[in-house]
Design a protein around this motif. Structure first.
Motif, PDB file in Angstrom:
ATOM      1  N   SER A  64       0.877  -1.163   0.000  1.00 29.52           N
ATOM      2  CA  SER A  64       0.000   0.000   0.000  1.00 29.52           C
ATOM      3  C   SER A  64       0.922   1.222   0.000  1.00 29.52           C
ATOM      4  N   PRO A  65       0.418   2.390  -0.346  1.00 30.28           N
ATOM      5  CA  PRO A  65       1.312   3.548  -0.443  1.00 30.28           C
ATOM      6  C   PRO A  65       2.129   3.785   0.836  1.00 30.28           C
ATOM      7  N   GLY A  66       3.451   3.726   0.696  1.00 24.97           N
ATOM      8  CA  GLY A  66       4.344   3.970   1.821  1.00 24.97           C
ATOM      9  C   GLY A  66       4.583   2.793   2.738  1.00 24.97           C
ATOM     10  N   ARG A  82       7.934  -2.440   6.654  1.00 21.43           N
ATOM     11  CA  ARG A  82       8.379  -1.114   7.095  1.00 21.43           C
ATOM     12  C   ARG A  82       7.482  -0.078   6.448  1.00 21.43           C
ATOM     13  N   ARG A  83       7.476   1.111   7.067  1.00 20.16           N
ATOM     14  CA  ARG A  83       6.650   2.200   6.564  1.00 20.16           C
ATOM     15  C   ARG A  83       7.485   3.456   6.406  1.00 20.16           C
ATOM     16  N   ASP A  84       7.198   4.224   5.362  1.00 23.76           N
ATOM     17  CA  ASP A  84       7.915   5.477   5.121  1.00 23.76           C
ATOM     18  C   ASP A  84       7.751   6.461   6.272  1.00 23.76           C
TER      19      ASP A  84
END
Length: 119
Positions: A64-66, A82-84
């Motif tokens: 999903s985005p990020g 991990r996430r942005d």
């Protein structure tokens, strides 16, 4: 204390020296699909505490985005996400960690999205 971890085929390995704090058991549909099980076991870890021995076999997928999910390109085992917006945190997949001790806290996430028959 340093813990070791590896994927099913052993090609993706790492050592983790951080404390065992929060573990998240996520029942959302995306986590179930990504891990092939009833829920995902995510062990929160600081990026600085994780040392990969073989990064060349890791592949990341932006689910999903990020948000990225990493897996071993050899056996397909999920390794972390991990996430942005949280660049210093990895969500290690608990099943890969040898002798994972009891965490400080267990958080159950998206339980309403899980299977009704699972307690």
């Amino acid at each position: 204390m340093t813990r070791s971890a590896s994927c099913l085929c052993g090609a993706t390995r790492y050592r983790w020296s951080g404390p065992v704090g929060e573990v998240v058991l996520c029942h959302c549909g995306q986590c179930r699909r990504a891990n092939g099980g009833a829920f995902n076991v995510a062990v929160l870890a600081d990026v600085a505490d994780v040392r990969f021995e073989a990064r060349d076999r890791l592949r990341e997928y932006e689910s999903s985005p990020g948000k990225y999910r990493a897996f071993c390109s050899g056996c397909g085992a999920p390794v972390y996400s991990r996430r942005d917006d949280l660049p210093d945190v990895l969500r290690l997949r608990g099943g890969l960690i040898d002798d994972l001790p009891a965490p400080r806290e267990v958080i159950v996430s998206h339980r309403a999205d899980g299977w009704d028959w699972l307690d």
